[in-house]
Write a protein that holds these residues in place. Structure first.
Motif, short mmCIF file in Angstrom:
data_model
loop_
_atom_site.label_atom_id
_atom_site.label_comp_id
_atom_site.label_asym_id
_atom_site.label_seq_id
_atom_site.Cartn_x
_atom_site.Cartn_y
_atom_site.Cartn_z
N ASP A 70 -19.99 -1.01 22.13
CA ASP A 70 -18.71 -1.61 21.77
C ASP A 70 -17.61 -1.00 22.64
N ILE A 71 -16.46 -1.71 22.70
CA ILE A 71 -15.30 -1.12 23.37
C ILE A 71 -14.57 -0.27 22.34
N ILE A 72 -14.46 1.03 22.63
CA ILE A 72 -13.77 1.91 21.67
C ILE A 72 -12.28 1.78 21.85
N GLU A 73 -11.88 1.70 23.13
CA GLU A 73 -10.46 1.75 23.43
C GLU A 73 -10.27 1.21 24.84
N GLU A 74 -9.18 0.50 25.07
CA GLU A 74 -8.89 0.08 26.44
C GLU A 74 -7.39 0.05 26.68
N GLY A 75 -7.01 0.16 27.94
CA GLY A 75 -5.59 0.13 28.25
C GLY A 75 -5.29 0.82 29.55
N ASP A 76 -4.03 1.26 29.67
CA ASP A 76 -3.59 1.92 30.89
C ASP A 76 -4.34 3.24 31.06
N PRO A 77 -4.95 3.46 32.20
CA PRO A 77 -5.77 4.67 32.38
C PRO A 77 -5.00 5.98 32.16
N HIS A 78 -3.80 6.06 32.75
CA HIS A 78 -3.04 7.32 32.62
C HIS A 78 -2.73 7.60 31.16
N GLN A 79 -2.37 6.53 30.46
CA GLN A 79 -2.01 6.69 29.06
C GLN A 79 -3.22 7.15 28.24
N ILE A 80 -4.38 6.54 28.51
CA ILE A 80 -5.56 6.92 27.73
C ILE A 80 -5.97 8.35 28.04
N PHE A 81 -5.91 8.72 29.33
CA PHE A 81 -6.27 10.10 29.67
C PHE A 81 -5.29 11.09 29.04
N ALA A 82 -4.00 10.73 29.03
CA ALA A 82 -3.00 11.65 28.51
C ALA A 82 -3.02 11.69 26.98
N ASP A 83 -3.25 10.53 26.38
CA ASP A 83 -3.11 10.48 24.93
C ASP A 83 -4.09 9.47 24.33
N PRO A 84 -5.38 9.81 24.29
CA PRO A 84 -6.36 8.88 23.73
C PRO A 84 -6.09 8.62 22.25
N GLN A 85 -6.22 7.36 21.85
CA GLN A 85 -5.91 6.99 20.47
C GLN A 85 -7.09 7.19 19.54
N GLN A 86 -8.29 7.13 20.07
CA GLN A 86 -9.48 7.19 19.22
C GLN A 86 -10.15 8.56 19.32
N ALA A 87 -10.64 9.03 18.20
CA ALA A 87 -11.31 10.34 18.16
C ALA A 87 -12.50 10.36 19.12
N ARG A 88 -13.27 9.26 19.17
CA ARG A 88 -14.44 9.25 20.04
C ARG A 88 -14.05 9.31 21.52
N THR A 89 -12.95 8.67 21.88
CA THR A 89 -12.47 8.76 23.26
C THR A 89 -12.10 10.21 23.58
N ARG A 90 -11.38 10.81 22.67
CA ARG A 90 -10.96 12.21 22.86
C ARG A 90 -12.17 13.09 23.07
N GLN A 91 -13.14 12.90 22.20
CA GLN A 91 -14.35 13.70 22.25
C GLN A 91 -15.07 13.51 23.60
N PHE A 92 -15.19 12.25 24.02
CA PHE A 92 -15.87 11.96 25.28
C PHE A 92 -15.11 12.57 26.45
N LEU A 93 -13.79 12.36 26.48
CA LEU A 93 -13.00 12.87 27.61
C LEU A 93 -13.05 14.38 27.66
#
Ligand SMILES: Nc1ncnc2c1ncn2[C@@H]1O[C@H](COP(=O)(O)OP(=O)(O)O)[C@@H](O)[C@H]1O
Ligand SMILES: [Mg+2]
Lengths: 215, 260
Positions: free
Chosen positions: B230-253
């Motif tokens: 599934d897609i966990i999260e999508e959007g502007d790359p800089h924004q996601i790297f700086a401030d991921p909205q989802q816990a799983r994204t944070r964990q992965f990054l």
């Protein structure tokens, strides 16, 4: 020893003619048998079930039938009368096709799946992929085994003496029938077969070494 | 595709996935994914191994047949629940180039032949035409002198650049990259990333599955984070790297950035 040499010198014309017929028969066998094997190998991997089953059935029948039986079947068994040489060529070609289709199928299947996917992703048709990517590499992989098998089929041409093809074995036998030097003549025939077989095997080894150098 | 062309077709997306689902037996690998890529856009797909990134990419050019959903590439639409016509398949594949992790060059052909053969077979170009195009592309990826080499005599980075040239030679509208640098040493991977960056700058539409976080952040226009089909999260790359909205994204990054 001198007796053997003497017999060879006396009958060399007839013996060499016999060897030439043997080589012609082997040529005929491979000329039809190897492409036949390739067709069976490709048909055996077809996506159409019927094609696949027919190919597998032909292969199994061809492998299951001894070459000698195949020879008699084609020469005596079918209603059309063919010359001995042609019958022998057809019979041995059927055997060759059946056996080499297995060898070639192995070669074709050894071509990495990733290359076939790359060809599909490029939009190449199944047929172009087969022709340009799979067959050239698959045959190259199978080449050493195909060459060894061809040598075996050359030896199998001696079976054609049973249907009166004037090849080396039948020439040796007919000379021996008149001078009773059976031992000498069969030794001569054996040496002549071996001369061809051994040089063909040496050639196979050379090809194999060359191929492995490039991969 | 030139930038002007890209602007002209702005109204339609280059790639559009609607509810794309893929099952292998009863294993659900893609859970009704919808995604749009605009012409000229570079989308990076990241996520843990087994997330379904490769499968998603392979559904776009139908190397995998989706079990549900619709795929549109540059105006050609394929529905999973209709039988796919040979003609649509060919039309779709002619619009999509793909670059694999393992290069998949044809080892029995020279670099040049690898690039000319598909042009002749797929587009019916003449040998001379195909060769001119192949040589131009080889110089573009910095390998003009490798035209007559066999792949085995080229480094991994060179092979991957030849593979990129091979795909570009068919003038695709969209390029898919499945971890193009994962099989390469980092410094060799840079040669490949440079070519990809140039391609992006020239306006090529790209979907890139990658472990190169720097590429995902700095080159892509849009970031898609996948997990569990599934897609966990999508959007502007800089924004996601700086401030991921989802816990799983944070964990992965956190896991991948720590590793770097
Ligand atoms: N051909 C296949 N048959 C069965 N399962 C597959 C196949 N290809 C991929 N899968 C499964 O689908 C899931 C997603 O795989 P993949 O798309 O390769 O993930 P990713 O590229 O994100 O690592 C994995 O669990 C994988 O085992
Ligand atoms: Mg993957």
């Amino acid at each position: 020893m001198t007796g053997i040499w003497q017999d060879f010198v006396t009958h060399q014309g007839q013996l060499i003619d016999g060897l030439i017929v043997s080589l012609q028969l082997a040529g005929l066998t491979l000329l039809f048998g190897l492409p036949g094997g390739l067709i069976l190998a490709i048909a055996g991997t077809s996506r159409t079930r019927l094609t696949r089953y027919v190919a597998i059935a032909l292969t199994e029948i061809g492998r299951g039938t001894p070459a000698l039986v195949m020879l008699q079947l084609v020469y005596n068994g079918i209603p059309v009368t063919l010359s001995g040489l042609l019958s022998a060529g057809i019979a041995l070609a059927l055997t060759t096709a059946a056996y080499t289709s297995e060898i070639m199928r192995g070669g074709l299947q050894a071509v990495p799946e990733g290359e076939i996917e790359a060809a599909s992703a490029l939009g190449m048709s199944r047929w172009d992929t087969l022709r340009d990517v799979v067959i050239p590499q698959g045959l190259r992989i199978a080449l050493p085994s195909l060459m060894s098998f061809s040598v075996i089929m050359f030896q199998a041409t001696s079976l054609a003496f049973t249907i009166a093809v004037p090849e080396l074995m039948s020439q040796a036998k007919s000379i021996a029938n008149s001078n009773f030097h059976y031992f000498n003549l069969f030794i001569i025939a054996a040496v002549m077969y071996a001369a061809i077989t051994i040089s063909a095997s040496a050639f196979t080894d050379r090809v194999e070494r060359r191929l492995s150098r490039h991969v | 595709m030139s930038l002007a062309d890209a602007a002209a077709s702005k109204t339609t997306s280059a790639i559009r996935l609607d509810g794309v689902e893929k099952r292998f037996g009863d294993h659900l690998v893609l859970k009704r994914i919808s995604l749009e890529v605009q012409p000229g856009q570079v989308v990076a797909l990241i996520g843990p191994s087994g997330a379904g990134k490769s499968t998603l990419l392979r559904c776009i050019n139908l190397l995998e047949r989706p079990t549900a959903g619709t795929i549109t590439v540059d105006g050609v639409t394929v529905h999973a629940d209709h039988e796919i016509k040979e003609r649509d398949l060919a039309a779709l594949r002619s619009r999509v180039g793909m670059v694999f992790q393992s290069f998949n060059l044809f080892p029995h052909m020279t670099a040049l032949r690898n690039i000319t053969l598909p042009q002749q077979r797929v587009l019916g170009r003449s040998k001379a035409e195909a060769e001119a195009r192949a040589r131009a592309l080889l110089s573009r990826v910095g390998l003009a002198d490798k035209a007559d080499q066999y792949p085995a005599r080229c480094s991994g980075g060179q092979q991957q650049r030849i593979a990129i040239a091979r795909a570009l030679a068919l003038d695709p509208k969209v390029m898919l990259f499945d971890e193009p640098t994962s099989a390469l040493d980092p410094e060799v991977g840079l040669e490949v990333l440079k070519v990809m960056r140039e391609l992006a700058d020239e306006g090529m539409t790209m979907a890139v599955v990658t472990h190169e976080m720097q590429f995902a952040r700095d080159v892509s226009d849009h970031l898609v984070v996948m997990g569990d089909g599934d897609i966990i999260e999508e959007g502007d790359p800089h924004q996601i790297f700086a401030d991921p909205q989802q816990a799983r994204t944070r964990q992965f990054l956190r896991a991948v950035l720590d590793r770097e």
